[in-house]
Design an enzyme around this catalytic site. Sequence first.
Site, PDB file in Angstrom:
ATOM      1  N   LYS A  90      -4.671  -1.870  10.223  1.00  0.00           N
ATOM      2  CA  LYS A  90      -5.035  -2.044   8.814  1.00  0.00           C
ATOM      3  C   LYS A  90      -5.314  -3.504   8.449  1.00  0.00           C
ATOM      4  CE  LYS A  90      -3.537   2.126   7.323  1.00  0.00           C
ATOM      5  NZ  LYS A  90      -4.276   3.031   6.433  1.00  0.00           N
ATOM      6  N   GLU A 104     -10.200   4.146   3.612  1.00  0.00           N
ATOM      7  CA  GLU A 104      -9.263   4.825   2.727  1.00  0.00           C
ATOM      8  C   GLU A 104      -9.700   4.488   1.305  1.00  0.00           C
ATOM      9  OE1 GLU A 104      -5.153   3.962   4.024  1.00  0.00           O
ATOM     10  OE2 GLU A 104      -5.423   5.704   5.336  1.00  0.00           O
ATOM     11  N   ARG A 114       1.374  16.840  12.969  1.00  0.00           N
ATOM     12  CA  ARG A 114       2.640  17.538  13.222  1.00  0.00           C
ATOM     13  C   ARG A 114       2.458  19.010  12.880  1.00  0.00           C
ATOM     14  NH1 ARG A 114       3.869  13.213  10.077  1.00  0.00           N
ATOM     15  NH2 ARG A 114       4.060  14.625   8.314  1.00  0.00           N
ATOM     16  N   THR A 137      -9.224  -5.426   3.915  1.00  0.00           N
ATOM     17  CA  THR A 137      -9.069  -4.519   2.783  1.00  0.00           C
ATOM     18  C   THR A 137     -10.021  -5.019   1.706  1.00  0.00           C
ATOM     19  OG1 THR A 137      -6.730  -4.182   3.314  1.00  0.00           O
ATOM     20  CG2 THR A 137      -7.432  -3.590   1.085  1.00  0.00           C
ATOM     21  N   GLU A 175      -9.838  12.842   7.334  1.00  0.00           N
ATOM     22  CA  GLU A 175      -9.638  14.129   6.655  1.00  0.00           C
ATOM     23  C   GLU A 175     -10.960  14.884   6.505  1.00  0.00           C
ATOM     24  OE1 GLU A 175      -7.398  11.717   3.618  1.00  0.00           O
ATOM     25  OE2 GLU A 175      -6.591  13.720   3.198  1.00  0.00           O
ATOM     26  N   HIS A 211      -3.436  14.176   0.711  1.00  0.00           N
ATOM     27  CA  HIS A 211      -3.644  13.287   1.865  1.00  0.00           C
ATOM     28  C   HIS A 211      -2.462  13.359   2.833  1.00  0.00           C
ATOM     29  CE1 HIS A 211      -4.725   9.751   4.209  1.00  0.00           C
ATOM     30  NE2 HIS A 211      -3.579   9.184   3.894  1.00  0.00           N
ATOM     31  N   TYR A 271       2.105   2.280  15.514  1.00  0.00           N
ATOM     32  CA  TYR A 271       2.826   2.382  14.231  1.00  0.00           C
ATOM     33  C   TYR A 271       4.263   2.884  14.315  1.00  0.00           C
ATOM     34  CZ  TYR A 271       2.755   7.419  13.341  1.00  0.00           C
ATOM     35  OH  TYR A 271       3.000   8.763  13.369  1.00  0.00           O
ATOM     36  N   ARG A 331      -7.988   4.008  13.201  1.00  0.00           N
ATOM     37  CA  ARG A 331      -7.003   5.073  13.454  1.00  0.00           C
ATOM     38  C   ARG A 331      -6.438   5.031  14.857  1.00  0.00           C
ATOM     39  NH1 ARG A 331      -5.700   6.216   8.370  1.00  0.00           N
ATOM     40  NH2 ARG A 331      -7.540   6.794   7.158  1.00  0.00           N
ATOM     41  N   THR A 363      -4.591   6.424   0.141  1.00  0.00           N
ATOM     42  CA  THR A 363      -5.789   7.258   0.130  1.00  0.00           C
ATOM     43  C   THR A 363      -5.691   8.331  -0.940  1.00  0.00           C
ATOM     44  OG1 THR A 363      -5.892   6.962   2.494  1.00  0.00           O
ATOM     45  CG2 THR A 363      -7.273   8.694   1.575  1.00  0.00           C
ATOM     46  N   ASP A 384      -9.311   0.504   1.934  1.00  0.00           N
ATOM     47  CA  ASP A 384      -8.375  -0.014   2.929  1.00  0.00           C
ATOM     48  C   ASP A 384      -8.845   0.453   4.314  1.00  0.00           C
ATOM     49  OD1 ASP A 384      -6.135  -1.442   3.724  1.00  0.00           O
ATOM     50  OD2 ASP A 384      -4.874   0.336   3.711  1.00  0.00           O
ATOM     51  N   TYR A 443       1.222   5.728  -0.523  1.00  0.00           N
ATOM     52  CA  TYR A 443       0.841   6.918   0.245  1.00  0.00           C
ATOM     53  C   TYR A 443       1.078   8.086  -0.697  1.00  0.00           C
ATOM     54  CZ  TYR A 443       1.248   9.721   4.681  1.00  0.00           C
ATOM     55  OH  TYR A 443       1.108  10.595   5.733  1.00  0.00           O
ATOM     56  N   GLN A 463      -3.955   2.106  15.052  1.00  0.00           N
ATOM     57  CA  GLN A 463      -2.793   2.507  14.237  1.00  0.00           C
ATOM     58  C   GLN A 463      -1.917   3.539  14.949  1.00  0.00           C
ATOM     59  OE1 GLN A 463      -4.076   4.041  10.394  1.00  0.00           O
ATOM     60  NE2 GLN A 463      -2.028   4.721   9.836  1.00  0.00           N
ATOM     61  N   GLU A 496      -9.100   4.149  -2.370  1.00  0.00           N
ATOM     62  CA  GLU A 496      -7.860   3.966  -3.112  1.00  0.00           C
ATOM     63  C   GLU A 496      -8.128   3.283  -4.455  1.00  0.00           C
ATOM     64  OE1 GLU A 496      -4.679   2.208  -0.886  1.00  0.00           O
ATOM     65  OE2 GLU A 496      -5.351   3.033   1.031  1.00  0.00           O
ATOM     66  N   ASP A 547       0.854  -1.179   0.000  1.00  0.00           N
ATOM     67  CA  ASP A 547       0.000   0.000   0.000  1.00  0.00           C
ATOM     68  C   ASP A 547       0.897   1.238   0.000  1.00  0.00           C
ATOM     69  OD1 ASP A 547      -2.424   1.315  -0.015  1.00  0.00           O
ATOM     70  OD2 ASP A 547      -2.613   1.338   2.155  1.00  0.00           O
TER      71      ASP A 547
END
Lengths: 392, 392
Positions: free
Chosen positions: B232, B181, B124, B236, B337, B115, B223, B216, B323, B212, B110, B219, B183, B108
Amino acid sequence: MTWANVAEGSGFGPANLPYGVFAPAGGAARVGVRIGDEVLDLAAALGDTVFARPTLNDFMARGRDFWRETRARIVELLTDATRADHTLLYPVGEVTLLLPIAVGDYVDFYASEAHATNLGRMFRPDSAALLPNWKHLPVGYHGRAGTIVVSGTPVTRPLGQRKAPTDAEPVFGPSVRLDIEAEVGFVVGTPGTRIGSDDFAEHVFGVCLVNDWSARDIQAWEYVPLGPFLGKSFATSISPWIVPLEALTEARVPTPPQEPRPLPYLRGAEPWGLDLTLTVHLNGHTVSHPPYAEMYWSPAQMLAHTTVNGATVRTGDFYASGTISGAAPDQRGSFIEMTWNGTEPLTLPDGTRRTFLQDGDTVTIDGWAPGPNGERISFGEVTGEIRPAPEF
Amino acid sequence: MTWANVAEGSGFGPANLPYGVFAPAGGAARVGVRIGDEVLDLAAALGDTVFARPTLNDFMARGRDFWRETRARIVELLTDATRADHTLLYPVGEVTLLLPIAVGDYVDFYASEAHATNLGRMFRPDSAALLPNWKHLPVGYHGRAGTIVVSGTPVTRPLGQRKAPTDAEPVFGPSVRLDIEAEVGFVVGTPGTRIGSDDFAEHVFGVCLVNDWSARDIQAWEYVPLGPFLGKSFATSISPWIVPLEALTEARVPTPPQEPRPLPYLRGAEPWGLDLTLTVHLNGHTVSHPPYAEMYWSPAQMLAHTTVNGATVRTGDFYASGTISGAAPDQRGSFIEMTWNGTEPLTLPDGTRRTFLQDGDTVTIDGWAPGPNGERISFGEVTGEIRPAPEF
């Protein structure tokens, strides 16, 4: 006692009987059992076509009762002198040993406290060495199943992007920090989900040695935030012999104390630590003795964690412990730890020095566990030679 | 024109012809091609047993020339009125659509800049939204192949550990931040390694939709440092129809400008962006229109990156884009999001509000690309309903 030839201290006596897949010269791949320095042709010996297959998967899919029954029949055959039949045996040096399993999903854990602590000290010297989640769950991630190869397969140095903190831009080329990870792997036989920590032996067929080759420079540049990818995916080598759990009764030990106490789904009454000691050899010189018994998380906890969210495991799924490092400096399972991130080169008895691996280097990992009556259980070896990167 | 019944605007006209695997009532699984609202039984139509299989893998393994030849034969059959034979067709509503591929490895990516930027801004806020490696390589990781399921399979809310920053200790229970997600996925047909960016179409068989599912909270806790795992791995979902690359000629567009210029192995003369627009529906209400054309990295670059280190791909390997989010707020491909980390709930036309998914919610993603002569190419849909977590 067996009528087969088993040398004293062989490690492949009738208490071991690991399974593999072999092809005799000019013959088809089939399931075999190692006894001494020979391989028993299981389809011929037991007359069941489930062993006349190129992987162990169909055998493993039959489930634990069948595994037990098969092992009992093999022991019976090999210990009954009236049934001695050397035509069932092939010298191991005259057959080709193949990848024994068709791997479904491959998960790699990070279960050695000393390893996680060493890497934390190297890369985050100003923070706590262990990350906050480490003692609450067995940290793991999915690796690449399609590049799992059998011992003896040469390993080509990977190309990739790397960027040292001091570089303005990433550069492309052969990895210059090629490393090993000495690990132990577990093969799932019986499918399932939400597998309790005490149901491990219902699902796991056996155990082998793993070298999860790692390109530290590629990994360092790529791994934030989604984890290792190309730094690991080029090759993972496994030993050809899968030691059945039944051979490891005497090797079972408790894990080290787990504090804080794990959540209930990670607790089990059954001890599934393993007193299994690996030895790492570089170009024939012993460089380390990683002790599996020091692993913080047991393989039963790893399987319980993998499936607690409802994820299924299938026959042939494979998971590895992560690098095995003990507390002592001569027990480290990777060169990044043995040479402290390349700052303390190893000097080998022949005078050569190494930080990371050079082209032409051969790394061999072997391993032993205690068996009954002082006998030892050998895991054989996983070996690979580094080949130069291709032109690019 | 075809003798089959294809409604105006169906999206499944003779310019599309996606492949899937279906089982008629009481019949064995076999390969089919969707035309209008019917499924063409390919083994019966073409008389080749490679289509009388429960996955597309054997067909895909035959390689690109065979894919082309097969498509030409299907077009020829369906457009020759003298060969009209409605016994070859099954109404799609009367068959069971199955997972069309036996998945090898699943990766998968990114690859959406919007996204990655949205998540960076959320998590962050005081740093640059994109991490330093993001514009130099398509960041990706291995997901769980064994829990890829076909559209329509219910999704059970996962159990797992979570720990909010304000919690002293992790807690165990059902995820409370269950997300999607949206995708697009790519199916590898022809094996290879070190696949150049311009060799994409030699190796990739076709394209489908992917959801997917993501927990959250699980994760977030697990992670660091090795990436997503249980957050995850529970499920899927993919759409049942694999649209062949040959159907996407009119959909090909350049990717957005890539600056800094990628390293040479990621450059290609062939544009492999795709003008494919998804629509996300929650309980029947449209909530988003993620535009695949805005993806920063192309699927050709993803495949080149995956294999540049020498890793092989196999028939059945599968990779997804990550995503898909566009720059506009109504183009976001995940609820984290759309609701800005749960702080801005969605209000649906029926007055219900959502941040993350509730038990009983159904998420459906469909997608369309432009085809020849103003015709549209439908990707069908990928749908799933959330079932409650089990007792624990």
